[in-house]
Design an enzyme around this catalytic site. Sequence first.
Site, PDB file in Angstrom:
ATOM      1  CB  CYS A   5       2.242   0.138  -6.704  1.00 15.64           C
ATOM      2  SG  CYS A   5       0.641   1.195  -6.072  1.00 15.64           S
TER       3      CYS A   5
ATOM      4  CB  SER B  55       1.864   2.720  -2.631  1.00 19.27           C
ATOM      5  OG  SER B  55       0.519   2.931  -2.478  1.00 19.27           O
TER       6      SER B  55
ATOM      7  CG  HIS C 130       2.887   8.310  -2.415  1.00 15.35           C
ATOM      8  ND1 HIS C 130       2.769   9.504  -2.538  1.00 15.35           N
ATOM      9  CD2 HIS C 130       1.701   7.738  -3.105  1.00 15.35           C
ATOM     10  CE1 HIS C 130       1.649   9.811  -3.078  1.00 15.35           C
ATOM     11  NE2 HIS C 130       1.124   8.797  -3.449  1.00 15.35           N
TER      12      HIS C 130
ATOM     13  CG  HIS D  94       2.628  -2.321  -2.033  1.00 16.59           C
ATOM     14  ND1 HIS D  94       3.395  -1.478  -2.772  1.00 16.59           N
ATOM     15  CD2 HIS D  94       1.286  -1.947  -2.450  1.00 16.59           C
ATOM     16  CE1 HIS D  94       2.872  -0.622  -3.591  1.00 16.59           C
ATOM     17  NE2 HIS D  94       1.327  -0.877  -3.303  1.00 16.59           N
TER      18      HIS D  94
ATOM     19  CB  CYS E 246      -1.773  -2.978  -4.716  1.00 14.63           C
ATOM     20  SG  CYS E 246      -1.852  -1.332  -4.323  1.00 14.63           S
TER      21      CYS E 246
HETATM   22 ZN   LIG Z   1       0.028  -0.149  -4.526  1.00 16.68          ZN
END
Ligand SMILES: [Zn+2]
Length: 367
Positions: free
Chosen positions: A40, A42, A45, A61, A167
């Site tokens: 993902c 995220s 990041h 996650h 997610c």
């Molecule tokens: Zn995510």
Amino acid sequence: MKTRAAVLTEVNKPLQIMELEQEGPKAGEVRVKVKAAGVCMSDYHIMIGDWPLPLPMVLGHEAAGIIDEVGPGVTSVKKGDHVIFSFRSNCGHCAYCSKGRTVLCIGFNDTPRWGMHDGTSRVKLNGEPVNVMARIGTFTEYSVCPADQVVKVREDLPWTHAAIIGCSVATGVGAVIRHAKIEAGSTVLVVGCGGVGLNVVQGARLAGAKTIIACDLLDNKLQMATNFGATHIVNGKRQDVIKTVKEITGGLGVDYAFDAIGTEPTVLQIVDSLAPAGHAVIVGIPAFSTRAPITPHLMVYGEQTLSGTYYGSVRPAVDFGTLADLSMDGKLNLDDLISRTYKFEEINEGFQIMARGQVARGVILFD
Ligand SMILES: [Zn+2]
Ligand SMILES: [Zn+2]
């Protein structure tokens, strides 16, 4: 026991798969054998320093697995249950949990979001604690995490599908049906057609949107968007996004606009594409340094709304099951979201392929 985990030790460095020492679950915790984990934005990041968080950290996650062991006092799940991880805590009794806004739970704010509720970690490297993303850190063979962050789901749901419900599906579909609550017949713009954006597109289709305009910089992503329900596509590199949206909507703009990216230009695009009384929603989580100069007087004259949604404003305990049912009933297309699966050892390749925009979603499968 030991568990192999993908650890970020330094920003802008690949993840390292390391063997960590793991303690069993304490009171209110569970150990989950991870079966599948999504790659993902995220995580990325954090890897590239957009979100400065304390390292070393086990990332991951968006995942699902089987309950392997429950700690004292856990009654919500039992060994053998299939579960999807939630990346937000859910104390069940704070003001926000009581109102059903569980994503905003403040019940565990006394401890950082990268350890257990008692402030300690269950994984160690050379005797030193290692942080875990969102208290779950799912790029690992076994995750020990708070029991409030796993949700039992139906056992016929494929592991890949279960993982991404945790997610990208929850965030994208939830943004439409739980946060914006769009009406059938609405006109909708979706900026960004990655794992989250494609789920905004299919969430809009599910909710009966009349016009769904998908915008991205990559033609392959726009092609994917049409498969998920986009009625119009706009290439933001070659076309003027706002002008094109106005043309498609008879000069008015859209009723709802979703930014699945979270950058200054995309936030401005969703606000500037709105019709009078329109609602713009920031879905993708921006870098912490991002600012966007909106034009307030136009929002007043047009009675427009700009809002943010975190995790699609879902209530994982009820919505994960709903999303699983919608997937199994063929109303949400998760099959075509899973562009690729990887072995755990291929995790860094998975992030490179995602960063190049070549997949809808890549998922790591554990044995
Ligand atoms: Zn995510
Ligand atoms: Zn709470």
